[in-house]
Structure formats: structure tokens, C-alpha cells
Design a protein around this motif. Sequence first.
Motif, PDB file in Angstrom:
ATOM      1  N   VAL A  95      83.349  33.746 -15.596  1.00  0.00           N
ATOM      2  CA  VAL A  95      82.630  33.647 -17.005  1.00  0.00           C
ATOM      3  C   VAL A  95      83.105  32.487 -17.809  1.00  0.00           C
ATOM      4  O   VAL A  95      84.331  32.003 -17.560  1.00  0.00           O
ATOM      5  CB  VAL A  95      82.636  35.100 -17.537  1.00  0.00           C
ATOM      6  CG1 VAL A  95      81.905  36.103 -16.672  1.00  0.00           C
ATOM      7  CG2 VAL A  95      84.276  35.377 -17.728  1.00  0.00           C
ATOM      8  N   ASP A 110      79.629  34.429 -21.814  1.00  0.00           N
ATOM      9  CA  ASP A 110      78.626  33.770 -21.039  1.00  0.00           C
ATOM     10  C   ASP A 110      78.676  34.117 -19.614  1.00  0.00           C
ATOM     11  O   ASP A 110      79.607  33.510 -18.986  1.00  0.00           O
ATOM     12  CB  ASP A 110      78.384  32.353 -21.319  1.00  0.00           C
ATOM     13  CG  ASP A 110      76.989  31.714 -20.483  1.00  0.00           C
ATOM     14  OD1 ASP A 110      76.432  32.564 -19.864  1.00  0.00           O
ATOM     15  OD2 ASP A 110      76.748  30.374 -20.505  1.00  0.00           O
ATOM     16  N   ALA A 111      78.119  34.956 -18.859  1.00  0.00           N
ATOM     17  CA  ALA A 111      78.135  35.587 -17.607  1.00  0.00           C
ATOM     18  C   ALA A 111      77.280  35.396 -16.579  1.00  0.00           C
ATOM     19  O   ALA A 111      76.834  35.782 -15.597  1.00  0.00           O
ATOM     20  CB  ALA A 111      78.413  37.124 -17.631  1.00  0.00           C
ATOM     21  N   ARG A 112      76.530  34.228 -17.016  1.00  0.00           N
ATOM     22  CA  ARG A 112      75.222  33.750 -16.202  1.00  0.00           C
ATOM     23  C   ARG A 112      75.968  33.277 -14.847  1.00  0.00           C
ATOM     24  O   ARG A 112      75.113  33.449 -13.889  1.00  0.00           O
ATOM     25  CB  ARG A 112      74.694  32.466 -17.086  1.00  0.00           C
ATOM     26  CG  ARG A 112      73.590  32.876 -17.982  1.00  0.00           C
ATOM     27  CD  ARG A 112      72.921  31.775 -18.211  1.00  0.00           C
ATOM     28  NE  ARG A 112      71.718  32.050 -19.200  1.00  0.00           N
ATOM     29  CZ  ARG A 112      70.988  31.249 -19.848  1.00  0.00           C
ATOM     30  NH1 ARG A 112      70.940  30.030 -19.512  1.00  0.00           N
ATOM     31  NH2 ARG A 112      69.890  31.627 -20.765  1.00  0.00           N
ATOM     32  N   PHE A 123      75.149  43.535 -24.621  1.00  0.00           N
ATOM     33  CA  PHE A 123      74.401  42.726 -23.984  1.00  0.00           C
ATOM     34  C   PHE A 123      73.128  42.281 -24.552  1.00  0.00           C
ATOM     35  O   PHE A 123      72.512  42.780 -25.329  1.00  0.00           O
ATOM     36  CB  PHE A 123      74.129  42.975 -22.449  1.00  0.00           C
ATOM     37  CG  PHE A 123      75.588  43.235 -21.743  1.00  0.00           C
ATOM     38  CD1 PHE A 123      75.712  42.110 -20.749  1.00  0.00           C
ATOM     39  CD2 PHE A 123      76.477  44.278 -21.513  1.00  0.00           C
ATOM     40  CE1 PHE A 123      77.074  42.204 -20.094  1.00  0.00           C
ATOM     41  CE2 PHE A 123      77.423  44.110 -21.006  1.00  0.00           C
ATOM     42  CZ  PHE A 123      77.853  43.166 -20.147  1.00  0.00           C
ATOM     43  N   ARG A 150      70.974  33.057 -27.207  1.00  0.00           N
ATOM     44  CA  ARG A 150      70.742  34.200 -26.300  1.00  0.00           C
ATOM     45  C   ARG A 150      70.340  35.421 -26.849  1.00  0.00           C
ATOM     46  O   ARG A 150      69.872  36.435 -26.128  1.00  0.00           O
ATOM     47  CB  ARG A 150      72.048  34.506 -25.706  1.00  0.00           C
ATOM     48  CG  ARG A 150      72.310  33.218 -24.886  1.00  0.00           C
ATOM     49  CD  ARG A 150      71.749  32.858 -23.539  1.00  0.00           C
ATOM     50  NE  ARG A 150      72.229  31.517 -23.122  1.00  0.00           N
ATOM     51  CZ  ARG A 150      73.521  31.486 -22.102  1.00  0.00           C
ATOM     52  NH1 ARG A 150      74.101  32.657 -21.894  1.00  0.00           N
ATOM     53  NH2 ARG A 150      73.756  30.250 -21.588  1.00  0.00           N
ATOM     54  N   ASP A 163      78.698  39.878 -10.872  1.00  0.00           N
ATOM     55  CA  ASP A 163      78.440  41.073 -11.653  1.00  0.00           C
ATOM     56  C   ASP A 163      78.741  41.019 -13.164  1.00  0.00           C
ATOM     57  O   ASP A 163      80.026  40.893 -13.495  1.00  0.00           O
ATOM     58  CB  ASP A 163      79.462  42.137 -10.839  1.00  0.00           C
ATOM     59  CG  ASP A 163      78.985  43.477 -11.625  1.00  0.00           C
ATOM     60  OD1 ASP A 163      78.335  43.660 -12.534  1.00  0.00           O
ATOM     61  OD2 ASP A 163      79.864  44.564 -11.049  1.00  0.00           O
ATOM     62  N   PRO A 164      77.952  40.579 -13.858  1.00  0.00           N
ATOM     63  CA  PRO A 164      78.091  40.370 -15.291  1.00  0.00           C
ATOM     64  C   PRO A 164      78.784  41.291 -16.003  1.00  0.00           C
ATOM     65  O   PRO A 164      79.771  41.171 -16.764  1.00  0.00           O
ATOM     66  CB  PRO A 164      76.536  40.015 -16.028  1.00  0.00           C
ATOM     67  CG  PRO A 164      75.671  39.573 -14.817  1.00  0.00           C
ATOM     68  CD  PRO A 164      76.428  40.400 -13.633  1.00  0.00           C
ATOM     69  N   ALA A 205      68.567  39.910 -21.317  1.00  0.00           N
ATOM     70  CA  ALA A 205      68.690  39.273 -19.955  1.00  0.00           C
ATOM     71  C   ALA A 205      69.870  39.744 -19.307  1.00  0.00           C
ATOM     72  O   ALA A 205      69.955  39.674 -17.970  1.00  0.00           O
ATOM     73  CB  ALA A 205      68.755  37.909 -19.932  1.00  0.00           C
ATOM     74  N   GLY A 206      70.866  40.388 -20.139  1.00  0.00           N
ATOM     75  CA  GLY A 206      71.922  41.055 -19.350  1.00  0.00           C
ATOM     76  C   GLY A 206      73.078  40.005 -18.733  1.00  0.00           C
ATOM     77  O   GLY A 206      74.091  40.470 -17.967  1.00  0.00           O
ATOM     78  N   ASP A 207      73.041  38.612 -19.295  1.00  0.00           N
ATOM     79  CA  ASP A 207      73.930  37.701 -18.950  1.00  0.00           C
ATOM     80  C   ASP A 207      74.840  37.245 -19.781  1.00  0.00           C
ATOM     81  O   ASP A 207      75.719  36.219 -19.688  1.00  0.00           O
ATOM     82  CB  ASP A 207      73.017  36.607 -18.178  1.00  0.00           C
ATOM     83  CG  ASP A 207      72.041  36.084 -19.056  1.00  0.00           C
ATOM     84  OD1 ASP A 207      72.115  36.402 -20.401  1.00  0.00           O
ATOM     85  OD2 ASP A 207      71.411  35.337 -18.600  1.00  0.00           O
ATOM     86  N   THR A 208      74.647  37.780 -21.051  1.00  0.00           N
ATOM     87  CA  THR A 208      75.456  37.031 -22.318  1.00  0.00           C
ATOM     88  C   THR A 208      75.861  38.539 -23.099  1.00  0.00           C
ATOM     89  O   THR A 208      75.001  39.281 -23.235  1.00  0.00           O
ATOM     90  CB  THR A 208      74.883  36.411 -23.108  1.00  0.00           C
ATOM     91  OG1 THR A 208      74.279  35.267 -22.356  1.00  0.00           O
ATOM     92  CG2 THR A 208      75.625  35.774 -24.095  1.00  0.00           C
TER      93      THR A 208
END
Length: 724
Positions: free
Chosen positions: A495, A421-423, A453, A59, A427-428, A456-459
Motif C-alpha cells: 500500500v 491508498d490500497a488499490r 473506507f 476518493r 486484501d485492502p 470502492a473499498g480501496d482507500t
Amino acid sequence: MLSRLGRFSYRRRWLVVALWLLALGGAVLLAVKSEGPVNTRATMPGIESQQAFDLIADRFPGAAADGASATIVFVAPPGQALTSAENAKAVDAALASISGGPQVARVVPPSAGGSISADGSTGFASVSYRVPSSEVTEESRTTLADAVEQARGAGLTTEMSGSALKTGTKMSPMELAGVAIAAVVLLMTFGSMVAAGLPLLTAIIGVAISFLGVWAVAGPLEMAITSGMLALMLGLAVGIDYAMFVVSRFREERHGWDDAEQAAGRAVGTAGSAVAFAGTTVVIALAGLSVVGIPSLAKMGLAAAGAVVVAVLVALTLVPALLGFAPNRVLARSHRRGGVPASPRFPVARPWMRLVLRRPLVLTLAGAALLAAIAVPALSLQLGTPGDASLPVTETQRRAYDLRASAFGPGFNGPLTVVVDARGAADPAAAVATVADSIRTSSGVVSVSKATFNQAGDTAILTAVPSTGPTDERTEDLVQTLRAARPGVEAAGQVSYEITGTTALDIDMARKTQSALVPYVSIVIGLAVLLLLVVFRSVWVPVKAALGFLLSLFAALGVIVAVFQWGWAADVLGVEQTGPVMSLMPILLVGIVFGLAMDYEVFLVSRMREAHAHGTPAHEAIVTGFTQSSKVVVAAAVIMIAVFGGFAAAHEPLIKMVGLGLAVAVFFDAFVVRLTLVPAVLQLLGERAWWLPRWLDRVLPHVDVEGESLSEEQPEPVHVLSAR
């Protein structure tokens, strides 16, 4: 077959020596052209910490997770703050000299990283490199050291640590002392300078080839320096012993054979057979470390196994070849003068055997009780990975560790990395904040950093600082507590997160290693029983050997725990700080001690079996075999203890532990188990010691370890020796 090999090596000695010198020269050339060992963190597939590291690499592709790093700790003079104008200028100037380096990715000063202590006196800067530690050039390391010296010149106390530092192996004078002791023991055993020097010479040639070979392949295979040091240690010890067994048997054969070539063939066919079998057991045990699932341990085992293979080949070929150059000079002086040597005397062996055979039950119980008592500390075994805290205070890494622990708390030397891991979260950012709040409020956590982060802002990555040090048992409890609370936190924030970092990785490795210890010991014990069952064609001899191996193994672990974990005699051995035992140590000790224990079992009991097979009653066979082999076994054990004991003074913590562990294990196994418990138990068993069911006798293959079949090929010996 081995007898023919021995005679061939004796006849074609110039060719054999030339081939070994050619192999040595090739190893030198390959080692010179190689980059040498690398400094890498141990990895272990299948544990959470490793999975989290893999997630970060996936990531955060630009994070250079495998890049080298360094930490520079600055301490202002007493009564001053690091943020004062003069001190801040000195810090900035030192870091500026590093930031322009071609391999440097970034430099985070104390002010930018929020890495200044509450009282403002201490701060640390982080230096990240674009390349792994194995590729950091000497120029980059020199620049780093010069920056530290520059800050010191400005009046700041400055130390550094990290993977970017070169951690070279330092040879201790004690390691050379072990070789010197081995030379003295050989001279006392053989009474001949040539006979004493030959095993040393061949062992040095063999260990040079194996060590340089490991050095040559270390870079491509990503092997650490500990692999080479273990190969050096084990190769030197078994190389001397194996060569000594062949030389000793050659001298015995010359007492009855005028033909030196025939004596060389019989020496390799008898003692060489035992060497080949014993070496095979060591190789199997070391190569078996590959099944544990730890790549670094597998590499160490294979490197050491390669050194043992070289030692066996040297004993079977180079030793008889060199004997061909001085077939008489290896003999005792009285024998060289042409007289028939008198029957050898054993002023210590025979009285000791009379005592053992007179009081077998008492000595068996006393020996077993002694080893069991010494093994008691092993019940408190705590596994881990000693870091900079275990280094001597003369090292800058240790001083940097102490400065950070004093200013920020011990937990700053072993922070936990939390990968979120907030995929799956709507709201990550909020989901990551939920995880951070949960960890921050946990008992034992000092602070949690801001989330970083990925693109991609999801991890996100969080850094949690424990209140306790990396090797503290409370830190391990904290990691388990945070993981146990994970289901509720993950459900609330939608998450998932994993805990990693150097500290968590060490904890996970210790747990997996501990869980693999019992299965591995079981495999080794089963292998020992099967091998000895084939060799000695007895049910009770293998069982006795396996139990003796366990006693010496756990007694050695007890000594290691008492010294490195409890601190007993730590000052004498140069152990700066107590802590957990290296995670790899118990399994590594099992693999090596198993092979060495089988060495002594084969060399000692095979002589007893040989006498019994020729019609000697069981009780008399014990005395015959003991008096024939005990002197050489004692000399071999003393040599191994000296060599391994010398490595107990090594700089590398793992080598220090292995050196001490092997030295005490050999002592216990040779003097307590093999030279005391073995004859005592055999005396108690009597003729039953050699019992084997008929159906099993038909199934088992026949292995002629002592070369009994050679008696059918050779003419009757003539007790004549012409001086030449």
C-alpha cells in the motif's frame, strides 16, 4: 511629467476631488453588495499534506472535505458523569436543536463518536456542514450558539470551536490611538492644523478605498480577513507618510515661490518622484510574494500592494488638489502673515550630526552590534500556525481547546489524518490494518481510530492522535518519524499512505516557507541593490542600504521570537500563550520592511546626493541632506511606529505579529540604520561613497528622483508671499 500632474491637479482640483469621491462611493457600493472575506485554510501546492487532501477529495467525493465544521465540548458538573441520565438528556436536547438545520450534514454525539474522556466527565460532539465556512449563514451560527447556551442552562460547562464559527475582526482602541498619535506628530511637525489634517484626511480616503476594494473582491477571490487588515494597516501608514512628504516639500517651495501652483508642481515633481519610486519598491516587494508558492500569502501581498498603489496615487493627485483649496493655510502662521520665514533651525539634527561625524567608526560598530544582539533570538525561530491556543481565554474557541486538552490530552486538538491508498493490495482491509498497527506502535501516538473506507473499498482514512499538542516540536518530529518509516510499511502491506490533517499541513507549510525564505530575501536584496544603483549612481550606497536592511529585518525577527515564542513581555502585548511564529510572518515581514527601508533610504540619501551633485563636498553634503530631511523622516517613522504599534493590540494573531514586527522594524531601520549608520558609514567612505565605474555609468539609465531637471524649466524664485 509628475510636475505637470501636480500643476494639473492643483488647477482642476474640483475635478480631481470629485473623481476620488466617486471612487470612494463606488468602493462602498461594491463592498455593500459583496459577501466579504471568507474563512479558509491556507493551501500550498506541492506538499504532501495538500496532496493527501486532494486524494481524499478524489476518493471520497461525498465527504465534503471543504465543508465547515464545529466541535462542541461538554463538561459535567464536578463529581458527575456526562453519561448520567440527566446530563445525557441535556446533551441530546442541545444537539437535537442543531441537527434539523438546513445546512447541517450530520451531528455525531459524544456517545456515538467514542468521544468521552476516560473519567466520563467530558465529551465532545462533531457538527459537519454541507457548505464551506464562508457560506454558513448567520441563522446556522445563531442556532449553534443557542445550543451551547441551552446546555449551559442545564448545568453543563459548554464551549465550541471550529471553522463554522464567525471569527470577526475586532478593532482595538490602540489602533485608533495610533492615528491620534499620528495627528499629534503632524501638528508638531507642521505647526498648522490644516497641514496636519491634510495627510490624515487623504490617507483615510485612500485606505477606505483600498480596504473596501479588498472587501468587495474577497469573496470571489477567497481572501481572508487578514488580507484586508494588512491592506488597512499598510495603506494607512504609507498614506500618511507619502502625503506628509508632498505637503512638507510644498511648504518648502512656498518659501521661495509666490505662485502656489508652481510650488505644487515642484513638490510633486521632487518629493512626488521619491514617493513614486519608494511606493514602487514596496509594490514590487509585496507583489513578489506571489512567487513563493503560497496562494494565501500571494493574496495578502497583492491586497497590500493595491493599498500602496492607491496611497501613491492619492499623494500625487489628491494632495495637490486639496492644497489648491488652502495654499496658504498649510503654511506656518508667521509665513502666512507675509514675512519671509527665517532659515529653519534643527536643534536636534545638527548636534546629532556633529556627534555622528566626529565618531563615525564608534557609532557604526555600536549600532551594528546592538542590532546583531537583538537579532540573536531569531536563530531559534520556529515556524508554525498558532491556532485556538493563541487566542485569549475570553474566546470560546480557546476555552474549548483547553477543556479538550485537559480531558483527552493535548494531541486531541491536532490529530493526524492518514490516507491509505490500497488499490494495489490483494486484501485492502489487511493492508490498511498493517499501516494502522505500524502507526499505533510508534512512540508518541496515543491512539489510532478504526479505518473508514470509501465506497470502492480501496482507500481508507485513519485518525492518529499524538501525545503532544499541535504546535509542539515533538509533534513535528513524530510526523517526520512516521513518514521516514513509510517505505518498510508500504512494502510489507503493498500500500501507500500519506499523512495530512491540519497539524501536518501546518508543519509542511512551515518547512516549505522556511526553505523559501533565503531565496526570497536574496531576490529582495538583489532588487534593492539594482534599484538604488540606478537612483544614486553609486556602488557603496546600495550595498550599505542592503546590509542595513538585513540588520533591521533580523533584529525585528529577534523581537518577534522573544515575545511570541519565548514569552518576553507577552502579558503586556496580550499574548496568551507562547508558541511558534506564524509561518507566513518572516516572508511577509521581508516584503513589507524592504519597501519601508527603501522609503527612508530614498528620502534621506537623495537629499545628500542632490547636495553633492551640485558641488558640495561629500562631508558637507551629509550634513546638508540630513538637516533638510531628517525632521520629516523622524516624523514619518514615528507615525508608522504609532500606526503599526496600534495593530499590535489586534485580536488576530497574524495581525498582532505583523503590527509588532513592523513597528520595531521601522524603529530600528529609521533611528538606528538610516539616521545613525547611514551618515556614519558615508562619513567613513567620504568621496568614495559616490564612486561608480565609468562603464557602469554609461550603461545605467538616468532616474531624476529629486526632480533636478525642474530647475531648467522654472524661473528664478522670488521671496515674496502675498497674504490672501
